[in-house]
Write a protein that holds these residues in place. Structure first.
Motif, short mmCIF file in Angstrom:
data_model
loop_
_atom_site.label_atom_id
_atom_site.label_comp_id
_atom_site.label_asym_id
_atom_site.label_seq_id
_atom_site.Cartn_x
_atom_site.Cartn_y
_atom_site.Cartn_z
N TYR A 347 0.82 -1.22 0.00
CA TYR A 347 0.00 0.00 0.00
C TYR A 347 0.86 1.27 0.00
N LEU A 348 1.80 1.37 0.93
CA LEU A 348 2.61 2.59 1.03
C LEU A 348 3.51 2.76 -0.18
N LEU A 349 4.03 1.67 -0.72
CA LEU A 349 4.89 1.76 -1.90
C LEU A 349 4.11 2.32 -3.09
N LYS A 350 2.89 1.86 -3.24
CA LYS A 350 2.07 2.36 -4.34
C LYS A 350 1.72 3.84 -4.15
N LEU A 351 1.47 4.22 -2.89
CA LEU A 351 1.21 5.63 -2.62
C LEU A 351 2.43 6.49 -2.96
N CYS A 352 3.61 6.01 -2.59
CA CYS A 352 4.84 6.76 -2.88
C CYS A 352 5.09 6.89 -4.38
#
Length: 502
Positions: A347-352
């Protein structure tokens, strides 16, 4: 008899001279209009100008032309033949001293194309009349609009209306101000009926800006000027105060976000959940935005390459900060509204990738394919002399695309904020303390989601100056508000965890 023939020959060879009665009448019209302009009685000055036009049009024809001059007026009359007309370039012989640079003389000019006489018979003669006016007192619209240097330049043919020329008439107005498409445009005067004022119109005129010169390309003849657009309506003092507030606010926000990130790295090197990680990324984006904004104005005085780099950094950091505000809204939507089935792998990687990667990709693409979009941007005051220069977007389409991008993110976040308020109203107990806590939460989320940036879309009309102050204060201090909100929520969570462990 030979004496008569000799006299006739001398008269034929002599240069034509305007009859004295015509000269006296034209000079009297010039003097009357000049005195009227000095006294400011615009109601009668238009009639005086019409009399001057008629006097010039009825003067005896002369191929070489006539010229008349007072301290605020200059008039030219040329007799031209359609078949032999090859164009005409006419400059004012009354240069005006520059206010900004003592060594520069401001001079206006007009260039008439060959197509001016198009459609007429080869032997047809016309009178071309040009009038330079160094006062805008006659041409006042209902808004009391200002024109560049108070210079008006009129041109027309006697008994013929000129319009829709294939090759435009070129008028050049020199100046010593910082002007561009945002604050100056070429216009012509449209007279109104009896008892009402006329107005300035841009129809049929194209504006080109060069350093120290505004070029007007118009497809007709009338009275022309360069209209100073008071889009910002800011005085010098207002611009200075807004600049000071922005500098101080961004400096405090940069320091606050840096200290918060530093404390997080010292005491909590690995945030426990995605919510805290998203908060940290937003603070990092705001730190980058505030820092690049503070560097923008000093770097504008440096090299062109340095200013382009600073503009690209400022644009990229703004896009990233707005993207992280959108990510905060999306994360809040998943937590409080959707609630179920909200697991997203990496999730956080995709947001970044979306919030850091895409804005960076856009800025890099602009630098590669259209570098000139970044450069010096001038914020002008109402008088046009005192300006603030910063490194930012120089292209209007790029500016509007950035506004649309910000508007879409803010619209989504506002909808999320409204949904959160509805959820809080449904779930809270009827207790005053809980209600007060809910309102604090809503205020914190307002800063977190960046909805205060929406005040930029309300800056128009009478609300312009108050909204600019509100926008500057709220958004320059957004980093401070977020740090306080984050520290308060972190403290409350830490206190609740401690009591639970007991």
């Amino acid at each position: 008899m030979p004496t008569l023939l000799l006299a006739a020959l001398v008269l034929c060879l002599a240069e034509p001279v305007l009859p004295s009665q015509d000269t006296e009448y034209i000079q009297s019209c010039m003097i009357n209009l000049t005195e009227g302009l000095k006294q400011g009685r615009s109601r009668h000055n238009w009639d005086r100008l019409m009399k001057l036009e008629q006097a010039l049009a009825q003067s005896a024809p002369r191929k070489e032309g006539y010229s008349f001059k007072t301290n605020v007026l200059e008039a030219f009359v040329f007799s031209i033949t359609a078949g032999s007309f090859q164009g005409l370039n006419l400059s004012s012989s009354m240069p005006v001293q520059s206010k900004g640079r003592a060594s520069m003389l401001l001079k206006d000019s007009i260039n008439f194309p060959v197509e001016l006489m198009e459609g007429m018979g080869a032997q047809m003669e016309q009178k071309l009349i040009c009038i330079y006016i160094r006062s805008a007192g006659i041409f006042l619209d209902e808004h009391n609009s200002s024109v560049l240097n108070n210079h008006i330049l009129g041109a027309f043919l006697h008994n013929r209306r000129v319009g829709r020329l294939r090759r435009p008439v070129e008028i050049q107005f020199q100046h010593d101000k910082e002007l561009d498409a945002s604050n100056a445009t070429c216009v012509f005067w449209q007279p109104a009926g009896v008892g009402s004022t006329g107005n300035w119109s841009r129809e049929g005129c194209e504006t080109q800006h060069q350093k120290g010169t505004v070029r007007c390309l118009c497809n007709h003849l009338t009275y022309f000027a360069v209209l100073l657009i008071q889009a910002q309506n800011l005085s010098e003092s207002e611009l200075q105060s807004l600049t000071y507030i922005s500098t101080v606010g961004c400096s405090i926000s940069a320091a606050a976000t840096f200290c918060t990130l530093l404390l997080c790295c010292i005491f909590r090197c690995r945030p426990r959940n995605d919510t805290t990680r998203i908060h940290m990324n937003l603070l990092a984006a705001l730190l980058l935005l505030n820092t690049s904004f503070l560097l923008s104005e000093p770097l504008a005085a440096g090299t062109a390459g340095g200013c382009q780099a600073a503009a690209a950094l400022l644009h990229g950091s703004l896009l990233c900060a707005l993207a992280w505000m959108g990510a905060e809204g999306f994360h809040l939507y998943l937590l409080l509204i959707k609630v179920y089935n909200i697991y997203v792998r990496h999730y956080l990687l995709k947001l970044c990738l979306c919030t850091w990667g895409l804005p960076t990709l856009v800025v890099v693409a602009v630098l590669i394919f259209k570098r000139e979009i970044y450069g010096q941007h001038i914020i002008s005051t109402a008088d046009g002399y005192k300006n603030v220069t910063m490194c930012w977007l120089t292209s209007s389409p790029a500016h509007y695309m950035t506004l649309c991008y910000a508007g879409l993110i803010l619209l989504f976040n506002v909808l999320v904020l409204v949904a959160v308020v509805v959820v809080l109203r449904r779930t809270r107990q009827q207790q005053q303390q809980r209600a007060r806590r809910d309102w604090v939460t809503v205020l914190g989320l307002t800063c977190l989601l960046g909805t205060t940036w929406g005040t930029a879309f309300c800056a128009f009309g009478v609300l312009l100056v108050p909204q600019l102050y509100l926008f500057t204060i709220l958004n320059s201090l957004q980093g401070v508000f977020l740090c306080l909100w984050y520290l308060s929520t972190h403290r409350s969570k830490h206190g609740s965890d401690s009591s639970a462990s007991r």
